[in-house]
Design a protein around this motif. Structure first.
Motif, PDB file in Angstrom:
ATOM      1  N   GLU A 145       0.804  -1.222   0.000  1.00  0.00           N
ATOM      2  CA  GLU A 145       0.000   0.000   0.000  1.00  0.00           C
ATOM      3  C   GLU A 145       0.840   1.277   0.000  1.00  0.00           C
ATOM      4  OE1 GLU A 145      -4.290  -1.029   2.083  1.00  0.00           O
ATOM      5  OE2 GLU A 145      -2.820   0.142   3.211  1.00  0.00           O
ATOM      6  N   ILE A 146       2.003   1.252   0.617  1.00  0.00           N
ATOM      7  CA  ILE A 146       2.738   2.484   0.864  1.00  0.00           C
ATOM      8  C   ILE A 146       4.227   2.279   0.627  1.00  0.00           C
ATOM      9  CG2 ILE A 146       2.890   1.943   3.344  1.00  0.00           C
ATOM     10  CD1 ILE A 146       2.782   4.992   3.868  1.00  0.00           C
ATOM     11  N   TYR A 147       4.862   3.347   0.117  1.00  0.00           N
ATOM     12  CA  TYR A 147       6.309   3.333  -0.113  1.00  0.00           C
ATOM     13  C   TYR A 147       6.837   4.704   0.307  1.00  0.00           C
ATOM     14  CZ  TYR A 147      10.676   2.002  -2.523  1.00  0.00           C
ATOM     15  OH  TYR A 147      11.971   1.645  -2.816  1.00  0.00           O
ATOM     16  N   THR A 148       7.848   4.698   1.177  1.00  0.00           N
ATOM     17  CA  THR A 148       8.367   5.953   1.732  1.00  0.00           C
ATOM     18  C   THR A 148       9.832   6.113   1.367  1.00  0.00           C
ATOM     19  OG1 THR A 148       6.839   5.742   3.611  1.00  0.00           O
ATOM     20  CG2 THR A 148       8.655   7.302   3.835  1.00  0.00           C
ATOM     21  N   LYS A 149      10.167   7.270   0.791  1.00  0.00           N
ATOM     22  CA  LYS A 149      11.538   7.562   0.395  1.00  0.00           C
ATOM     23  C   LYS A 149      12.031   8.815   1.112  1.00  0.00           C
ATOM     24  CE  LYS A 149      12.805   6.727  -3.888  1.00  0.00           C
ATOM     25  NZ  LYS A 149      12.908   6.753  -5.378  1.00  0.00           N
ATOM     26  N   THR A 150      13.338   8.932   1.235  1.00  0.00           N
ATOM     27  CA  THR A 150      13.914  10.068   1.945  1.00  0.00           C
ATOM     28  C   THR A 150      15.207  10.506   1.281  1.00  0.00           C
ATOM     29  OG1 THR A 150      14.814  10.823   4.069  1.00  0.00           O
ATOM     30  CG2 THR A 150      15.094   8.506   3.529  1.00  0.00           C
ATOM     31  N   THR A 151      15.557  11.759   1.502  1.00  0.00           N
ATOM     32  CA  THR A 151      16.882  12.215   1.094  1.00  0.00           C
ATOM     33  C   THR A 151      17.908  11.607   2.043  1.00  0.00           C
ATOM     34  OG1 THR A 151      16.709  14.217   2.457  1.00  0.00           O
ATOM     35  CG2 THR A 151      15.975  14.386   0.165  1.00  0.00           C
ATOM     36  N   ASN A 152      19.169  11.725   1.689  1.00  0.00           N
ATOM     37  CA  ASN A 152      20.205  10.970   2.405  1.00  0.00           C
ATOM     38  C   ASN A 152      20.845  11.754   3.550  1.00  0.00           C
ATOM     39  OD1 ASN A 152      19.885   8.632   0.813  1.00  0.00           O
ATOM     40  ND2 ASN A 152      21.080   9.574  -0.820  1.00  0.00           N
ATOM     41  N   PRO A 166       9.804  -0.015   6.734  1.00  0.00           N
ATOM     42  CA  PRO A 166      10.942   0.385   5.897  1.00  0.00           C
ATOM     43  C   PRO A 166      10.854   1.820   5.393  1.00  0.00           C
ATOM     44  CG  PRO A 166       9.493  -1.100   4.693  1.00  0.00           C
ATOM     45  CD  PRO A 166       9.016  -1.098   6.109  1.00  0.00           C
ATOM     46  N   VAL A 167      11.996   2.480   5.407  1.00  0.00           N
ATOM     47  CA  VAL A 167      12.167   3.800   4.801  1.00  0.00           C
ATOM     48  C   VAL A 167      13.320   3.668   3.811  1.00  0.00           C
ATOM     49  CG1 VAL A 167      12.781   6.213   5.177  1.00  0.00           C
ATOM     50  CG2 VAL A 167      11.363   5.009   6.861  1.00  0.00           C
ATOM     51  N   TYR A 168      13.079   4.034   2.579  1.00  0.00           N
ATOM     52  CA  TYR A 168      14.059   3.835   1.517  1.00  0.00           C
ATOM     53  C   TYR A 168      14.779   5.137   1.188  1.00  0.00           C
ATOM     54  CZ  TYR A 168      11.402  -0.470   0.931  1.00  0.00           C
ATOM     55  OH  TYR A 168      10.776  -1.674   1.152  1.00  0.00           O
ATOM     56  N   GLY A 169      16.081   5.041   1.010  1.00  0.00           N
ATOM     57  CA  GLY A 169      16.867   6.191   0.587  1.00  0.00           C
ATOM     58  C   GLY A 169      16.754   6.389  -0.912  1.00  0.00           C
ATOM     59  N   GLY A 170      17.559   7.312  -1.420  1.00  0.00           N
ATOM     60  CA  GLY A 170      17.603   7.508  -2.865  1.00  0.00           C
ATOM     61  C   GLY A 170      16.513   8.377  -3.430  1.00  0.00           C
ATOM     62  N   ILE A 195      -0.114   4.952  -1.987  1.00  0.00           N
ATOM     63  CA  ILE A 195       0.480   6.226  -1.573  1.00  0.00           C
ATOM     64  C   ILE A 195       2.001   6.141  -1.607  1.00  0.00           C
ATOM     65  CG2 ILE A 195       0.421   5.630   0.891  1.00  0.00           C
ATOM     66  CD1 ILE A 195      -0.274   8.575   1.470  1.00  0.00           C
ATOM     67  N   TYR A 196       2.615   7.209  -2.086  1.00  0.00           N
ATOM     68  CA  TYR A 196       4.062   7.385  -2.002  1.00  0.00           C
ATOM     69  C   TYR A 196       4.320   8.591  -1.117  1.00  0.00           C
ATOM     70  CZ  TYR A 196       5.726   3.972  -5.428  1.00  0.00           C
ATOM     71  OH  TYR A 196       6.059   2.808  -6.066  1.00  0.00           O
ATOM     72  N   MET A 197       5.272   8.450  -0.208  1.00  0.00           N
ATOM     73  CA  MET A 197       5.629   9.567   0.665  1.00  0.00           C
ATOM     74  C   MET A 197       7.107   9.885   0.504  1.00  0.00           C
ATOM     75  SD  MET A 197       3.302   9.316   4.097  1.00  0.00           S
ATOM     76  CE  MET A 197       4.445   8.302   5.027  1.00  0.00           C
ATOM     77  N   TYR A 198       7.411  11.191   0.520  1.00  0.00           N
ATOM     78  CA  TYR A 198       8.782  11.663   0.377  1.00  0.00           C
ATOM     79  C   TYR A 198       9.128  12.565   1.562  1.00  0.00           C
ATOM     80  CZ  TYR A 198       8.465  10.091  -4.481  1.00  0.00           C
ATOM     81  OH  TYR A 198       8.315   9.335  -5.617  1.00  0.00           O
ATOM     82  N   SER A 199      10.153  12.179   2.299  1.00  0.00           N
ATOM     83  CA  SER A 199      10.632  12.983   3.418  1.00  0.00           C
ATOM     84  C   SER A 199      11.715  13.917   2.890  1.00  0.00           C
ATOM     85  CB  SER A 199      11.188  12.075   4.524  1.00  0.00           C
ATOM     86  OG  SER A 199      11.578  12.819   5.649  1.00  0.00           O
TER      87      SER A 199
END
Length: 368
Positions: free
Chosen positions: A98-105, A140-144, A275-279
């Motif tokens: 349902e959800i995928y979360t990405k963040t800056t490094n 999980p929180v994914y980088g990149g 949903i996609y979330m970007y931190s």
């Protein structure tokens, strides 16, 4: 009983006020919501700047630019606000499909994403993994993330000169001369030189201190902070900085491209997640809203930008709406118009606008 004219007028005014109050607020997710992308700024952080007479030299033991204890608390609440907004659309159980979360490094965005997800997904039922009471579960929180909103852009020769030019364009010539009395006063009170180059850093320190509940020094009264803020958010400053198309591309061009791609894939049925979330950062939101046609002032800690794709009147044409929540505790928000797109803005039109916003690729922009 007949209503007289005055009573009728009062009722009309009342209904108008109510309608105005609710128009444009972010709606709670319902069956019409097809997809959401959320970009949020990290929580309260420490500044990287100090000065000799700073009365709070040890206020931020976490270190420069790091997420503070208050920032963690606030972004946990932000996650709870997301739960309220998307409950029913998202399962109460964390589901990877349902959800995928990405963040800056950087650490503060990684930690922010973790706190938001903690507020969004408190472990319930089967996912209660501990015999002791806990509000946390591993998610999980994914980088990149393709977001360059931290302004730490490597292997891009044109970034730094473009950034400096955009940030200082409104503070040259006569504007610079007009600032000399203020800079002289600040230098005297800070016990060290304050010039245009570190004026932004001093303002950032004051902003972080105020967010932490600290009282600024007596010498800043009655309105030094307000003077600095007026400089930072002036119309000229926003036009030269937020409105700089080259800087927009360098900062968030790749991020906008990915957001647009995910929206396109969902609309065509190729994307399965909800949903996609970007931190990200203040600049992430600042420049994304600029692309939409809004030159806003610097977003507060925990601000968020929500792209919602809706099914439109039982047709095959999806529409997109964008909402802006101005701070970590804003649960109402406001709808933002999308420049050059009719309302309701069709997804196909939005994709066309976004894909044609920049004439150069990010790599080309970096080397010209």
């Amino acid at each position: 009983m007949l209503l007289n004219y005055n009573n009728m007028l009062l009722i009309i005014i009342y209904l108008t006020v109510i309608a105005t109050a609710i128009y444009g607020q972010i709606p709670k997710a319902d069956s019409n919501l097809k997809f959401a992308t959320v970009l949020f700024r990290h929580g309260d952080r420490a500044s990287s700047f100090t000065y000799k007479t700073n009365p709070y030299p040890d206020a931020f033991p976490e270190g420069p630019y790091e997420l503070t204890k208050l920032g963690k608390q606030h972004m946990y609440v932000k996650g709870q606000i997301f739960r309220h907004l998307y409950d029913g659309y998202l399962s109460k159980l964390y589901l990877d499909n349902e959800i995928y979360t990405k963040t800056t490094n950087v650490a503060r965005t990684h930690m922010t994403a973790a706190m938001v997800l903690t507020g969004l997904y408190p472990p319930t039922n089967y996912q209660k993994w501990s015999n002791q009471e806990t509000i946390w579960q591993p998610i999980p929180v994914y980088g990149g993330s393709p977001d360059h909103g931290d302004a730490q852009v490597k292997n891009c020769p044109s970034f730094l000169p473009t950034f400096i030019k955009g940030a200082s364009a409104s503070l040259t010539g006569n504007a610079s001369l007009a600032l000399e009395p203020l800079l002289s006063y600040l230098s005297e009170q800070c016990g060290q030189p304050i010039d245009i180059r570190n004026l932004f850093s001093l303002f950032d320190l004051f902003t972080c201190q105020l967010a932490a509940g600290l009282e600024l020094p007596e010498w800043t009264k009655p309105n030094i902070y307000e003077q600095l803020k007026a400089i930072m958010i002036s119309e000229d400053q926003r036009k030269n900085f937020n409105g700089n198309t080259k800087l927009q591309n360098l900062m968030i061009g790749p991020l906008l491209k990915e957001i647009t791609l995910k929206i396109q894939q969902k609309s065509s049925g190729d994307e399965k997640r909800k949903i996609y979330m970007y931190s990200g950062h203040d600049f992430s939101i600042l420049f994304t809203t600029a692309v939409l046609g809004h030159l806003i002032e610097t977003p507060k800690f925990g601000a968020s930008l929500h792209f919602h794709v809706y099914r439109f009147n039982n047709t095959d044409e999806d529409v997109i709406k964008v909402y802006y929540l101005k701070s970590w505790d804003d649960d109402k928000g406001e709808e933002l118009s999308i420049s050059n797109c009719n309302s309701p803005c069709k997804v196909a039109d939005f994709i066309n606008i976004a894909n044609n916003k920049f004439t150069k690729t990010w790599e080309e922009e970096c080397h010209t």
